[in-house]
Design an enzyme around this catalytic site. Sequence first.
Site, PDB file in Angstrom:
ATOM      1  N   TRP A 101      38.405  21.473 -25.762  1.00  0.00           N
ATOM      2  CA  TRP A 101      39.284  22.615 -25.476  1.00  0.00           C
ATOM      3  C   TRP A 101      38.476  23.861 -25.184  1.00  0.00           C
ATOM      4  CZ3 TRP A 101      43.451  20.834 -23.810  1.00  0.00           C
ATOM      5  CH2 TRP A 101      44.108  19.748 -24.418  1.00  0.00           C
ATOM      6  N   ASP A 171      41.208  30.527 -29.884  1.00  0.00           N
ATOM      7  CA  ASP A 171      42.280  29.542 -29.719  1.00  0.00           C
ATOM      8  C   ASP A 171      42.464  28.880 -31.081  1.00  0.00           C
ATOM      9  OD1 ASP A 171      43.796  27.263 -29.277  1.00  0.00           O
ATOM     10  OD2 ASP A 171      42.538  26.465 -27.677  1.00  0.00           O
ATOM     11  N   LYS A 195      51.207  22.015 -32.480  1.00  0.00           N
ATOM     12  CA  LYS A 195      50.384  21.323 -33.449  1.00  0.00           C
ATOM     13  C   LYS A 195      50.899  21.588 -34.864  1.00  0.00           C
ATOM     14  CE  LYS A 195      48.041  20.242 -29.870  1.00  0.00           C
ATOM     15  NZ  LYS A 195      46.864  20.818 -29.287  1.00  0.00           N
TER      16      LYS A 195
HETATM   17  C1  LIG Z   1      46.355  20.949 -27.888  1.00  0.00           C
HETATM   18  C2  LIG Z   1      45.361  22.038 -27.716  1.00  0.00           C
HETATM   19  C3  LIG Z   1      45.288  22.771 -26.512  1.00  0.00           C
HETATM   20  C4  LIG Z   1      46.143  22.475 -25.319  1.00  0.00           C
HETATM   21  O1  LIG Z   1      47.426  22.887 -25.527  1.00  0.00           O
HETATM   22  P1  LIG Z   1      48.530  22.852 -24.373  1.00  0.00           P
HETATM   23  O2  LIG Z   1      49.637  23.601 -25.009  1.00  0.00           O
HETATM   24  O3  LIG Z   1      48.824  21.418 -24.106  1.00  0.00           O
HETATM   25  O4  LIG Z   1      47.968  23.538 -23.179  1.00  0.00           O
HETATM   26  C5  LIG Z   1      44.378  23.794 -26.438  1.00  0.00           C
HETATM   27  N1  LIG Z   1      43.574  24.083 -27.475  1.00  0.00           N
HETATM   28  C6  LIG Z   1      43.605  23.393 -28.633  1.00  0.00           C
HETATM   29  C7  LIG Z   1      42.697  23.762 -29.743  1.00  0.00           C
HETATM   30  C8  LIG Z   1      44.509  22.348 -28.780  1.00  0.00           C
HETATM   31  O5  LIG Z   1      44.533  21.653 -29.931  1.00  0.00           O
END
Ligand SMILES: *Cc1c(COP(=O)(O)O)cnc(C)c1O
Length: 360
Positions: A101, A171, A195
């Site tokens: 990511w 993030d 998540k």
């Molecule tokens: C799942 C995830 C993403 C991607 O998320 P989307 O909403 O599918 O774009 C980005 N960063 C992390 C840390 C993730 O776990």
Amino acid sequence: MARVYNFSAGPAVLPEEVLKEAAEEMLDYKGTGMSVMEMSHRSKAFDNIIKEAEADIRELMNIPDNYKVLFLQGGASQQFAAVPMNLMKNKKAAYIITGQWAKKAYQEAQKFGEAVAVASSADKTFSYIPDCSDLDIPEDADYVYICENNTIYGTKYKELPDTKGKTLVADVSSCFLSEPVDVTKYGVIYGGVQKNIGPAGVVIAIIREDLITDDVLEGTPTMLKWKTQADADSLYNTPPCYGIYICGKVFKWIKKMGGLEAMKAHNEKKAKILYDFLDQSKLFKGTVEPKDRSLMNVPFVTGNEELDKKFVAEAKAAGFENLKGHRTVGGMRASIYNAMPIEGVEKLVEFMKKFEAENA
Ligand SMILES: *Cc1c(COP(=O)(O)O)cnc(C)c1O
């Protein structure tokens, strides 16, 4: 009704209480005679929902008044572009690469300026967090970017990097609301909610006000300019109304559970059960440097691909779903987010013990 133990990395398990409440309100939300899915985002009822959700997350995370809370769409991945578009005044930023990511965000940023990789754990398949106490951060970097919890590899920063005074952008998709956080250390905290907080389709971004300006990269789409969203209180266009409503319910659930301190204790207890077992198991082993282990995502292997497959299949048959590791790394991964009950982890460990005995 049979609910499974769902170890999915995302979209992931939600509190049963929240789902039941949403079911009860499905046809008639608080006497409105309609579902939240059917109501105007400009209605009084929805205005209350989004305002309460914001107030509750502010309380949970102790978000200072000089930060905006935005409810956005486009997934966390959309912010990979929005971050440089809104922040790259000098067209330069430092990225710490701790997994896929972070790497995707880094690659996206390269479209808009110079993204400099100042540290990486790629050399050991992202199984640790690099030392970030004295990074070589360019003088004119606009920000330092991290992915705080690495969903795929199962690592988490236990200490934030020394950004040498630069704005920290994080993030937090897979560790959102899993433990207390000092918001003042960040310029931007954002994450997809699927998540740990709610249904896919909502991204929450917590952004310090001075970083929300009209001075964005040329060509930045209206929708990706944070100021557009901030000025309109996340209602520039139709927001993901139903998703925000569920997020609001999860915030209330976390408050009822005792807030983020209680969440942390609950998550530490669950993770300890699993890691303690892995540390003494003769069959299974964790794949991550112990000091950098995530409380949320726990990858493990047997060291034998066939046996891994057998384990995932037998676990599924026994009611433990989604234990297969990410398609790029193989093995297994148990995601044990806020809503995973302790019994879920206890029962999983019991099952692993049995599998170990049968396959020794
Ligand atoms: C799942 C995830 C993403 C991607 O998320 P989307 O909403 O599918 O774009 C980005 N960063 C992390 C840390 C993730 O776990």
